[in-house]
Design a protein around this motif. Structure first.
Motif, PDB file in Angstrom:
ATOM      1  N   ILE A 163       1.115  -1.071  -0.562  1.00  0.00           N
ATOM      2  CA  ILE A 163       0.420  -0.020  -0.388  1.00  0.00           C
ATOM      3  C   ILE A 163       0.688   1.138   0.056  1.00  0.00           C
ATOM      4  O   ILE A 163       1.826   1.115   0.510  1.00  0.00           O
ATOM      5  N   ILE A 164       0.673   2.058  -0.932  1.00  0.00           N
ATOM      6  CA  ILE A 164       0.881   3.414  -1.203  1.00  0.00           C
ATOM      7  C   ILE A 164       0.135   4.236  -0.790  1.00  0.00           C
ATOM      8  O   ILE A 164      -0.707   4.288  -0.842  1.00  0.00           O
ATOM      9  N   GLU A 165       0.938   5.695  -0.310  1.00  0.00           N
ATOM     10  CA  GLU A 165      -0.085   6.891  -0.039  1.00  0.00           C
ATOM     11  C   GLU A 165      -1.238   7.015  -1.916  1.00  0.00           C
ATOM     12  O   GLU A 165      -0.699   6.890  -2.273  1.00  0.00           O
ATOM     13  N   GLY A 166      -2.332   7.480  -1.550  1.00  0.00           N
ATOM     14  CA  GLY A 166      -3.353   8.407  -1.991  1.00  0.00           C
ATOM     15  C   GLY A 166      -4.392   6.844  -3.171  1.00  0.00           C
ATOM     16  O   GLY A 166      -4.357   5.891  -1.937  1.00  0.00           O
ATOM     17  N   PHE A 167      -5.121   7.233  -3.460  1.00  0.00           N
ATOM     18  CA  PHE A 167      -6.976   6.190  -3.745  1.00  0.00           C
ATOM     19  C   PHE A 167      -6.752   6.256  -5.188  1.00  0.00           C
ATOM     20  O   PHE A 167      -6.825   7.342  -5.972  1.00  0.00           O
ATOM     21  N   ILE A 168      -7.068   5.305  -5.114  1.00  0.00           N
ATOM     22  CA  ILE A 168      -7.470   5.161  -6.511  1.00  0.00           C
ATOM     23  C   ILE A 168      -9.253   4.842  -7.643  1.00  0.00           C
ATOM     24  O   ILE A 168      -9.649   3.954  -6.435  1.00  0.00           O
ATOM     25  N   PHE A 169     -10.506   4.916  -7.926  1.00  0.00           N
ATOM     26  CA  PHE A 169     -11.718   4.663  -7.981  1.00  0.00           C
ATOM     27  C   PHE A 169     -11.066   3.208  -9.285  1.00  0.00           C
ATOM     28  O   PHE A 169     -10.351   2.493  -9.685  1.00  0.00           O
ATOM     29  N   VAL A 170     -11.873   2.389  -8.261  1.00  0.00           N
ATOM     30  CA  VAL A 170     -12.109   0.908  -9.272  1.00  0.00           C
ATOM     31  C   VAL A 170     -12.943   0.632  -9.756  1.00  0.00           C
ATOM     32  O   VAL A 170     -12.674   0.456 -11.186  1.00  0.00           O
ATOM     33  N   GLU A 171     -14.000   0.267  -9.423  1.00  0.00           N
ATOM     34  CA  GLU A 171     -15.841   0.113 -10.112  1.00  0.00           C
ATOM     35  C   GLU A 171     -16.497   0.272  -9.652  1.00  0.00           C
ATOM     36  O   GLU A 171     -16.850   0.295  -8.432  1.00  0.00           O
ATOM     37  N   ILE A 172     -17.895   0.182 -10.189  1.00  0.00           N
ATOM     38  CA  ILE A 172     -19.297   0.770  -9.412  1.00  0.00           C
ATOM     39  C   ILE A 172     -19.490  -0.910  -9.714  1.00  0.00           C
ATOM     40  O   ILE A 172     -19.682  -1.660 -10.242  1.00  0.00           O
ATOM     41  N   ILE A 173     -19.924  -0.943  -8.467  1.00  0.00           N
ATOM     42  CA  ILE A 173     -20.314  -2.482  -7.996  1.00  0.00           C
ATOM     43  C   ILE A 173     -21.322  -2.810  -7.518  1.00  0.00           C
ATOM     44  O   ILE A 173     -22.392  -3.977  -7.439  1.00  0.00           O
ATOM     45  N   TYR A 174     -22.856  -1.731  -7.896  1.00  0.00           N
ATOM     46  CA  TYR A 174     -23.950  -2.258  -8.085  1.00  0.00           C
ATOM     47  C   TYR A 174     -24.766  -0.500  -8.609  1.00  0.00           C
ATOM     48  O   TYR A 174     -24.551   0.623  -8.311  1.00  0.00           O
ATOM     49  N   LYS A 175     -25.846  -1.145  -9.267  1.00  0.00           N
ATOM     50  CA  LYS A 175     -26.345   0.125 -10.252  1.00  0.00           C
ATOM     51  C   LYS A 175     -27.498   0.377 -10.085  1.00  0.00           C
ATOM     52  O   LYS A 175     -28.913  -0.487  -9.852  1.00  0.00           O
ATOM     53  N   ASP A 176     -28.698   1.165  -9.767  1.00  0.00           N
ATOM     54  CA  ASP A 176     -29.729   1.451  -9.257  1.00  0.00           C
ATOM     55  C   ASP A 176     -30.131   2.878 -10.364  1.00  0.00           C
ATOM     56  O   ASP A 176     -29.367   3.740 -10.391  1.00  0.00           O
ATOM     57  N   PHE A 177     -31.675   3.475 -10.578  1.00  0.00           N
ATOM     58  CA  PHE A 177     -32.142   4.418 -11.066  1.00  0.00           C
ATOM     59  C   PHE A 177     -31.996   5.778 -10.050  1.00  0.00           C
ATOM     60  O   PHE A 177     -32.179   6.424 -10.688  1.00  0.00           O
ATOM     61  N   ASN A 178     -32.173   5.661  -8.855  1.00  0.00           N
ATOM     62  CA  ASN A 178     -32.048   6.460  -7.905  1.00  0.00           C
ATOM     63  C   ASN A 178     -30.950   6.719  -7.043  1.00  0.00           C
ATOM     64  O   ASN A 178     -29.656   5.715  -7.328  1.00  0.00           O
ATOM     65  N   ASP A 179     -31.258   7.651  -6.123  1.00  0.00           N
ATOM     66  CA  ASP A 179     -29.850   7.925  -4.835  1.00  0.00           C
ATOM     67  C   ASP A 179     -29.926   7.154  -4.273  1.00  0.00           C
ATOM     68  O   ASP A 179     -31.158   6.958  -3.124  1.00  0.00           O
ATOM     69  N   ILE A 180     -28.594   6.845  -3.788  1.00  0.00           N
ATOM     70  CA  ILE A 180     -27.940   6.164  -3.111  1.00  0.00           C
ATOM     71  C   ILE A 180     -27.793   7.305  -1.580  1.00  0.00           C
ATOM     72  O   ILE A 180     -26.630   8.147  -2.013  1.00  0.00           O
ATOM     73  N   CYS A 181     -28.451   7.069  -1.337  1.00  0.00           N
ATOM     74  CA  CYS A 181     -28.597   8.294   0.148  1.00  0.00           C
ATOM     75  C   CYS A 181     -27.859   7.606   1.123  1.00  0.00           C
ATOM     76  O   CYS A 181     -27.296   8.764   1.816  1.00  0.00           O
ATOM     77  N   HIS A 182     -28.050   6.850   1.702  1.00  0.00           N
ATOM     78  CA  HIS A 182     -27.393   6.690   3.041  1.00  0.00           C
ATOM     79  C   HIS A 182     -26.509   5.083   2.300  1.00  0.00           C
ATOM     80  O   HIS A 182     -26.746   4.214   2.586  1.00  0.00           O
ATOM     81  N   LEU A 183     -25.538   5.488   3.751  1.00  0.00           N
ATOM     82  CA  LEU A 183     -24.868   4.438   3.486  1.00  0.00           C
ATOM     83  C   LEU A 183     -23.833   4.007   5.141  1.00  0.00           C
ATOM     84  O   LEU A 183     -23.753   4.222   5.929  1.00  0.00           O
TER      85      LEU A 183
END
Length: 351
Positions: A163-183
């Motif tokens: 692990i090195i410093e920093g982050f990257i986008f990997v993938e979309i793991i779920y799709k829906d037509f509506n807002d994902i508001c709470h996690l």
């Protein structure tokens, strides 16, 4: 199972409180208690531990408040609404913000202050919808919820896998037509998400680096007023504050609705916009009308959940404030009703 609370008048009469007003007039979208920061004071050469809260506003400013002095410790600025804030569990090194323009900004602790080190966004062909909520799982993965997607971001690694410093986008793991508001992560690498308009809560579990959908809870009235509606009860149960003053108690093993509780026994279009749990697992806090409500988490002798019991409430003429956190020494910080943005720190009722 549908329960209702009786509306007995429980009032907290503690007068030992401190107040801070900020020279801002914008809405508070998110607020979190930061992990303790320990540093060596240059003047006294003594070790000092900072007790801080971070507050994100609609105008893109973040105020970090020192609860010991009730003064501003640091101000940070972006150009978009701060939808959510998050840190690693028990680690103050990084502070992450999600923004209404689809970016995640990462700050790193240098000494006693946070310095911006990275801005994250998805590839252009995936668009940049506002990121309503981010959480950091126990394995270090970042999960983000936005319009139509749940996405995965990971720490960078070198060619040897370190692990090195920093982050990257990997993938979309779920799709829906509506807002994902709470996690919220309920237990190690298992998280729940609330999907606005679909009125469902979905539960995902990490298995060998793949996030599988392991359960769906239907007919839960999800709101989109903010992203603070979930709170953990234990490693198997969490609660969600929904529309019409309902609180839902939900199990992840197996995925099912355990209880549906009516906080206020009347019909309304209003929502419970936040649920906040104390670190010791004794209490939940929420609000309605002009009242902040303290709910006791009642358990049996085997530490299994039984019910929520109204334990205390107090008024401050602030209806449905999303801004509440508690401290380990039995105090609550909440947003006050004021022309400016005001916060009050006071003891809450203890056993």
């Amino acid at each position: 199972e549908l329960n209702t609370f009786n509306n007995q008048n429980l009032l907290n009469n503690e007068s030992n409180e401190k107040t801070l007003f900020i020279e801002e007039y914008y809405s508070v979208w998110s607020m979190i208690k930061l992990n303790p920061i320990e540093f060596i004071d240059e003047e006294s050469n003594k070790s000092i531990i900072l007790n801080l809260v971070a507050i994100g506003l609609a105008n893109g400013r973040i105020f970090i408040i020192n609860l010991s002095t009730m003064k501003i410790h640091q101000k940070l600025s972006t150009i978009n609404t701060i939808y959510s804030l998050v840190q690693y569990k028990d680690n103050p090194k990084y502070l992450l913000f999600s923004l209404s323009n689809g970016y995640i900004i990462i700050y790193k602790l240098i000494g006693k202050n946070y310095i911006e080190i990275q801005k994250l966004h998805k590839p252009k062909d995936l668009g940049h919808p506002g990121i309503n909520k981010i959480i950091i799982l126990s394995n270090g993965d970042i999960i983000s919820g936005e319009k139509g997607n749940i996405s995965l971001w990971r720490q960078k690694r070198d060619f040897e896998g370190n692990i090195i410093e920093g982050f990257i986008f990997v993938e979309i793991i779920y799709k829906d037509f509506n807002d994902i508001c709470h996690l919220m992560e309920v237990k190690n690498n298992t998280f729940a998400c609330g999907i606005y308009s679909s009125n469902v809560i979905k539960i995902f579990k990490n298995k060998e680096d793949i996030y599988d959908l392991v359960g769906t809870i239907k007919n839960v009235e999800i709101h989109g007023n903010n992203s603070n509606g979930m709170a953990k009860i234990n490693d198997k149960l969490f609660c969600f504050g929904g529309k019409n003053y309902f609180i839902y108690i939900i199990s992840i093993e197996p995925p099912e609705l355990i209880q549906k509780i009516k906080l206020v026994n009347e019909e309304s279009t209003s929502s419970i916009c936040f649920m906040h749990a104390t670190n010791d697992g004794l209490f939940l806090f929420t609000s309605y009308y002009e009242k902040i409500v303290q709910l006791k988490i009642v358990k049996d002798r085997h530490n299994n959940f039984i019910e929520l019991e109204k334990y205390d409430e107090f008024e401050d003429k602030k209806s449905g404030s999303p801004a509440i956190v508690t401290t380990s020494d039995g105090k609550i910080l909440y947003q006050k009703k004021s022309d400016k943005i005001g916060f009050c720190l006071k003891p809450f009722k203890m056993p």
